[in-house]
Design a protein around this motif. Structure first.
Motif, PDB file in Angstrom:
ATOM      1  N   GLY A 127     -63.830  26.870   0.141  1.00 62.78           N
ATOM      2  CA  GLY A 127     -64.119  26.115  -1.074  1.00 62.78           C
ATOM      3  C   GLY A 127     -64.907  24.881  -0.740  1.00 62.78           C
ATOM      4  O   GLY A 127     -64.615  24.181   0.210  1.00 62.78           O
ATOM      5  N   VAL A 128     -65.902  24.600  -1.554  1.00 68.99           N
ATOM      6  CA  VAL A 128     -66.642  23.359  -1.441  1.00 68.99           C
ATOM      7  C   VAL A 128     -66.099  22.458  -2.517  1.00 68.99           C
ATOM      8  O   VAL A 128     -66.135  22.789  -3.682  1.00 68.99           O
ATOM      9  CB  VAL A 128     -68.140  23.582  -1.648  1.00 68.99           C
ATOM     10  CG1 VAL A 128     -68.871  22.266  -1.618  1.00 68.99           C
ATOM     11  CG2 VAL A 128     -68.676  24.486  -0.578  1.00 68.99           C
ATOM     12  N   HIS A 139     -68.978  27.669  -6.560  1.00 72.46           N
ATOM     13  CA  HIS A 139     -69.562  29.003  -6.768  1.00 72.46           C
ATOM     14  C   HIS A 139     -69.292  29.971  -5.633  1.00 72.46           C
ATOM     15  O   HIS A 139     -69.363  31.186  -5.830  1.00 72.46           O
ATOM     16  CB  HIS A 139     -71.080  28.867  -6.951  1.00 72.46           C
ATOM     17  CG  HIS A 139     -71.827  28.778  -5.647  1.00 72.46           C
ATOM     18  ND1 HIS A 139     -72.001  27.595  -4.960  1.00 72.46           N
ATOM     19  CD2 HIS A 139     -72.406  29.735  -4.873  1.00 72.46           C
ATOM     20  CE1 HIS A 139     -72.663  27.829  -3.839  1.00 72.46           C
ATOM     21  NE2 HIS A 139     -72.927  29.105  -3.757  1.00 72.46           N
ATOM     22  N   ASP A 140     -69.001  29.453  -4.417  1.00 72.27           N
ATOM     23  CA  ASP A 140     -68.870  30.363  -3.283  1.00 72.27           C
ATOM     24  C   ASP A 140     -67.625  31.236  -3.363  1.00 72.27           C
ATOM     25  O   ASP A 140     -67.482  32.180  -2.587  1.00 72.27           O
ATOM     26  CB  ASP A 140     -68.904  29.584  -1.957  1.00 72.27           C
ATOM     27  CG  ASP A 140     -67.834  28.515  -1.869  1.00 72.27           C
ATOM     28  OD1 ASP A 140     -67.715  27.725  -2.810  1.00 72.27           O
ATOM     29  OD2 ASP A 140     -67.128  28.470  -0.849  1.00 72.27           O
ATOM     30  N   SER A 141     -66.738  30.956  -4.319  1.00 77.55           N
ATOM     31  CA  SER A 141     -65.559  31.801  -4.520  1.00 77.55           C
ATOM     32  C   SER A 141     -65.836  32.938  -5.505  1.00 77.55           C
ATOM     33  O   SER A 141     -64.948  33.766  -5.770  1.00 77.55           O
ATOM     34  CB  SER A 141     -64.398  30.961  -5.045  1.00 77.55           C
ATOM     35  OG  SER A 141     -64.754  30.361  -6.286  1.00 77.55           O
ATOM     36  N   LEU A 142     -67.041  33.007  -6.057  1.00 84.45           N
ATOM     37  CA  LEU A 142     -67.338  33.953  -7.130  1.00 84.45           C
ATOM     38  C   LEU A 142     -67.045  35.400  -6.752  1.00 84.45           C
ATOM     39  O   LEU A 142     -66.409  36.142  -7.514  1.00 84.45           O
ATOM     40  CB  LEU A 142     -68.799  33.812  -7.563  1.00 84.45           C
ATOM     41  CG  LEU A 142     -69.288  34.835  -8.605  1.00 84.45           C
ATOM     42  CD1 LEU A 142     -68.473  34.727  -9.886  1.00 84.45           C
ATOM     43  CD2 LEU A 142     -70.778  34.647  -8.882  1.00 84.45           C
ATOM     44  N   GLY A 143     -67.525  35.832  -5.591  1.00 86.18           N
ATOM     45  CA  GLY A 143     -67.342  37.224  -5.206  1.00 86.18           C
ATOM     46  C   GLY A 143     -65.879  37.621  -5.153  1.00 86.18           C
ATOM     47  O   GLY A 143     -65.509  38.746  -5.525  1.00 86.18           O
ATOM     48  N   ILE A 144     -65.042  36.708  -4.693  1.00 88.47           N
ATOM     49  CA  ILE A 144     -63.604  36.973  -4.630  1.00 88.47           C
ATOM     50  C   ILE A 144     -63.055  37.240  -6.022  1.00 88.47           C
ATOM     51  O   ILE A 144     -62.326  38.210  -6.255  1.00 88.47           O
ATOM     52  CB  ILE A 144     -62.874  35.787  -3.975  1.00 88.47           C
ATOM     53  CG1 ILE A 144     -63.287  35.663  -2.506  1.00 88.47           C
ATOM     54  CG2 ILE A 144     -61.359  35.933  -4.094  1.00 88.47           C
ATOM     55  CD1 ILE A 144     -62.813  34.394  -1.833  1.00 88.47           C
ATOM     56  N   PHE A 145     -63.425  36.393  -6.991  1.00 88.02           N
ATOM     57  CA  PHE A 145     -62.892  36.526  -8.342  1.00 88.02           C
ATOM     58  C   PHE A 145     -63.418  37.788  -9.046  1.00 88.02           C
ATOM     59  O   PHE A 145     -62.693  38.450  -9.777  1.00 88.02           O
ATOM     60  CB  PHE A 145     -63.217  35.280  -9.172  1.00 88.02           C
ATOM     61  CG  PHE A 145     -62.514  34.035  -8.704  1.00 88.02           C
ATOM     62  CD1 PHE A 145     -61.286  34.110  -8.092  1.00 88.02           C
ATOM     63  CD2 PHE A 145     -63.089  32.788  -8.892  1.00 88.02           C
ATOM     64  CE1 PHE A 145     -60.622  32.962  -7.657  1.00 88.02           C
ATOM     65  CE2 PHE A 145     -62.440  31.639  -8.463  1.00 88.02           C
ATOM     66  CZ  PHE A 145     -61.204  31.719  -7.843  1.00 88.02           C
ATOM     67  N   VAL A 146     -64.690  38.108  -8.805  1.00 88.33           N
ATOM     68  CA  VAL A 146     -65.238  39.323  -9.412  1.00 88.33           C
ATOM     69  C   VAL A 146     -64.520  40.552  -8.868  1.00 88.33           C
ATOM     70  O   VAL A 146     -64.161  41.470  -9.619  1.00 88.33           O
ATOM     71  CB  VAL A 146     -66.755  39.434  -9.171  1.00 88.33           C
ATOM     72  CG1 VAL A 146     -67.276  40.783  -9.677  1.00 88.33           C
ATOM     73  CG2 VAL A 146     -67.499  38.300  -9.870  1.00 88.33           C
ATOM     74  N   GLU A 147     -64.301  40.572  -7.550  1.00 87.45           N
ATOM     75  CA  GLU A 147     -63.619  41.721  -6.946  1.00 87.45           C
ATOM     76  C   GLU A 147     -62.174  41.835  -7.414  1.00 87.45           C
ATOM     77  O   GLU A 147     -61.585  42.923  -7.366  1.00 87.45           O
ATOM     78  CB  GLU A 147     -63.683  41.628  -5.422  1.00 87.45           C
ATOM     79  CG  GLU A 147     -65.087  41.697  -4.834  1.00 87.45           C
ATOM     80  CD  GLU A 147     -65.801  43.009  -5.130  1.00 87.45           C
ATOM     81  OE1 GLU A 147     -65.112  43.999  -5.424  1.00 87.45           O
ATOM     82  OE2 GLU A 147     -67.048  43.041  -5.071  1.00 87.45           O
ATOM     83  N   VAL A 175     -72.393  24.628  -5.795  1.00 85.05           N
ATOM     84  CA  VAL A 175     -72.574  24.478  -7.240  1.00 85.05           C
ATOM     85  C   VAL A 175     -71.224  24.585  -7.939  1.00 85.05           C
ATOM     86  O   VAL A 175     -70.479  25.539  -7.706  1.00 85.05           O
ATOM     87  CB  VAL A 175     -73.536  25.555  -7.794  1.00 85.05           C
ATOM     88  CG1 VAL A 175     -73.723  25.385  -9.296  1.00 85.05           C
ATOM     89  CG2 VAL A 175     -74.881  25.486  -7.068  1.00 85.05           C
ATOM     90  N   GLN A 176     -70.907  23.614  -8.760  1.00 85.21           N
ATOM     91  CA  GLN A 176     -69.710  23.682  -9.598  1.00 85.21           C
ATOM     92  C   GLN A 176     -70.116  24.339 -10.908  1.00 85.21           C
ATOM     93  O   GLN A 176     -71.070  23.905 -11.562  1.00 85.21           O
ATOM     94  CB  GLN A 176     -69.150  22.290  -9.851  1.00 85.21           C
ATOM     95  CG  GLN A 176     -68.309  21.770  -8.705  1.00 85.21           C
ATOM     96  CD  GLN A 176     -66.896  22.332  -8.708  1.00 85.21           C
ATOM     97  OE1 GLN A 176     -66.346  22.677  -9.744  1.00 85.21           O
ATOM     98  NE2 GLN A 176     -66.302  22.417  -7.531  1.00 85.21           N
ATOM     99  N   ALA A 177     -69.390  25.382 -11.284  1.00 83.13           N
ATOM    100  CA  ALA A 177     -69.808  26.197 -12.413  1.00 83.13           C
ATOM    101  C   ALA A 177     -68.598  26.754 -13.155  1.00 83.13           C
ATOM    102  O   ALA A 177     -67.476  26.733 -12.658  1.00 83.13           O
ATOM    103  CB  ALA A 177     -70.702  27.341 -11.919  1.00 83.13           C
ATOM    104  N   VAL A 178     -68.861  27.272 -14.338  1.00 81.62           N
ATOM    105  CA  VAL A 178     -67.806  27.798 -15.207  1.00 81.62           C
ATOM    106  C   VAL A 178     -67.949  29.306 -15.338  1.00 81.62           C
ATOM    107  O   VAL A 178     -69.051  29.823 -15.563  1.00 81.62           O
ATOM    108  CB  VAL A 178     -67.882  27.138 -16.597  1.00 81.62           C
ATOM    109  CG1 VAL A 178     -66.953  27.828 -17.587  1.00 81.62           C
ATOM    110  CG2 VAL A 178     -67.530  25.653 -16.490  1.00 81.62           C
TER     111      VAL A 178
END
Length: 422
Positions: free
Chosen positions: A16-17, A109-117, A305-308
Motif C-alpha cells: 500500500g502506498v 491504486h496498487d491494490s486494485l488487482g487484488i480487489f478485482v480478483e 494514485v488515490q482513487a475511488v
C-alpha cells in the motif's frame, strides 16, 4: 485459485502506498477492525447515504466529504467516509455484503488487482458515464485500469521529487543525470559526513525512476519479472555509481542527513515536507522529469494514485445515487479543495486552472512529473516483487556482487514466488 488469493491477501497487508499530501504522513495498516454491530441505517427520511471506506488521513477525507456533500445537497444524497484500518482484510470480509460493507472504497491504486480478483468490484462505467473521466490526467486514469476495464476514479496522486536545500546547493540544479553525478563527485565528502545528494539507493521504489527511465521494468503487465531485462540491468548499473556517493541509503539515514543539513539534496516525496519545514530548511523543488538520462530519456518515477472504486452490489442496487456521487467526486472543485487544504496534487487537469493549485510549487512539480511517471503496477503479483528487486539492489550496491549473477538469482526467486501464487 484459493491458494493464490490467500497469498495475495497476505502480501497485500504489507503493501500500500499511503499518501501524505504535502505535509501529512500516514502510518501502515493497523490490525483488522470489524464493523460495529449496530450500524447507522444508510437511508434516513428522504436522504440516501453512500458509504465510502478508506484507510487514509481522516482530515483529507473530511475535505472530500465536505466538498461532495455540498454538491449533492439538492439531490438528497449524503456521502459518509468511514475509516477502516486494515482495509484489504475488511473488504475481503465485507466487500459483497450490502448491509455491512461499503458502497464505495478509496485507497491506493496498487491494490486494485487484488480487489478485482476478489470479485467485489464493478467497473465505474457500470454506474456512471465514462465522460466523468475526460478531464483526468492520463497517468492517473491508467492507474485505475485492470484487464481492459476502468475500475477507479482517480482523485489525487504523489510522485518522488528532487528536493534541495537552497542554502546549501551551489549554482543551478543540473538538467542531466550525468551533470548531477559530476556535481555529486565534486561536493561529496563521505569521510566528513557531507553529501551532495542522498537517496534510498537500494529501495526499489526510489530506483524505479532510473529503471523506468531506461525502459526497464520490475514487473510488466503480464506479470513477468524484469530483473534480467537488459535495460533494467543498465539502469541498476548506472544507479550503482550514484549509490556510492549517497550514504547508506536507508530511509532514516537519508532523511536525517538532509534535515540536519548534512546533505544538500534528497530524492523523496511530499511526505517529507513537514520535517523539512520544521528543520528550518529553505526548500527548493525540481521534477524528476526534468533530468535527462544518458540515452535521452527522462527519469520516470512510480506514481501512487488515490482513487475511488465501486462495489458490485452498489453499482447494481444504487446506480443512480452512486453515479451522482462519482460525478461530484470528479469535479475540479474537489481537486482544488484538496490542494488548498492538504497539499494534494489533483488528478483532474481542470483543477490546475486555479492559482491555488498551479501556484503550489510542490504540486506543480508533481504535475510535471506525471508526464513521465508510471503508475505502480496494480497487478497482485507486484506484491512479491519488492523483495527480490531490493535484494538485487542491495547485492549490487552494498555487497558489490556481480550484476549479471545477482540478476539471474533474484529473477528466479521472483518467478518462483509468482508461481507459488497460482
Amino acid at each position: 485459485m484459493k491458494r493464490k488469493l490467500a497469498v495475495i491477501l497476505s502480501a497485500a497487508m504489507m503493501l500500500g502506498v499511503f499518501f501524505g499530501c504535502g505535509e501529512k504522513q500516514q502510518n501502515a495498516a493497523a490490525p483488522t477492525e470489524k464493523p460495529d454491530a449496530a450500524k447507522t441505517p444508510k437511508e434516513t427520511q428522504g436522504s440516501e447515504e453512500i458509504s465510502i471506506w478508506h484507510d487514509g488521513d481522516e482530515s483529507i477525507m473530511q475535505v472530500i466529504e465536505g466538498q461532495v456533500n455540498k454538491t449533492l445537497a439538492e439531490d438528497g444524497i449524503t456521502v459518509k467516509f468511514e475509516k477502516k484500518s486494515g482495509l484489504t482484510d475488511q473488504i475481503k470480509l465485507y466487500g459483497n455484503d450490502a448491509e455491512n460493507g461499503p458502497d464505495l472504497y478509496m485507497y491506493a491504486h496498487d491494490s486494485l488487482g487484488i480487489f478485482v480478483e476478489m470479485g467485489v468490484l464493478a467497473p465505474i462505467t457500470d454506474a456512471a458515464d465514462k465522460s466523468i473521466c475526460s478531464d483526468m490526467l492520463p497517468m492517473t486514469m491508467e492507474a485505475g485500469q485492470y484487464k481492459g476495464e476502468q475500475y477507479l476514479l482517480p482523485l489525487y496522486f504523489e510522485t518522488l521529487l528532487f528536493m534541495y536545500n537552497k542554502g546549501m546547493w551551489e549554482g543551478e540544479v543540473p538538467s542531466t543525470t550525468d551533470e548531477l553525478y559530476t556535481y555529486m563527485k565534486e561536493h561529496t565528502d563521505a569521510a566528513a559526513g557531507k553529501y551532495a545528494l542522498v537517496n534510498q539507493h537500494s529501495t526499489a521504489y526510489n530506483v524505479a525512476p532510473f529503471i523506468n527511465g531506461y525502459g526497464g521494468y520490475i514487473i510488466n503487465s503480464d506479470a513477468k519479472p524484469g530483473l534480467t531485462d537488459e535495460k533494467t540491468k543498465a539502469a541498476v548499473e548506472y544507479n550503482q555509481k550514484f549509490a556510492e556517493l549517497e550514504a547508506d541509503g536507508d530511509y532514516n539515514t537519508v532523511t536525517a542527513l538532509f534535515n540536519e543539513q548534512k546533505a544538500a539534496a534528497i530524492i523523496g516525496g511530499p511526505w517529507l515536507v513537514s520535517g523539512i519545514r520544521e528543520a528550518g530548511i529553505d526548500l527548493g523543488i525540481r521534477s524528476l522529469s526534468e533530468f535527462t538520462l544518458p540515452d535521452g530519456g527522462a527519469l520516470a518515477p512510480y506514481s501512487g494514485v488515490q482513487a475511488v472504486g465501486v462495489m458490485k452490489h452498489a453499482a447494481e442496487n444504487k446506480k443512480e445515487a452512486v453515479s451522482k456521487v462519482l460525478n461530484a467526486l470528479a469535479q475540479p472543485e474537489v481537486g482544488i479543495a484538496l490542494a488548498k487544504e492538504a497539499g494534494c496534487a489533483p488528478a483532474n487537469q481542470k483543477s490546475y486552472d486555479s492559482e491555488d493549485v498551479s501556484g503550489n510549487e510542490i504540486i506543480a512539480a508533481m504535475k510535471r512529473t506525471a508526464e513521465t511517471a508510471e503508475p505502480m503496477p496494480n497487478i497482485p503479483e507486484m506484491s512479491v516483487m519488492w523483495g527480490p528487486a531490493e535484494a538485487l539492489l542491495a547485492a549490487v550496491n552494498k555487497s558489490g556482487e556481480d550484476l549479471d549473477s545477482a540478476a539471474e538469482q533474484y529473477q528466479k526467486e521472483a518467478e518462483t514466488a509468482i508461481a507459488d501464487m497460482q
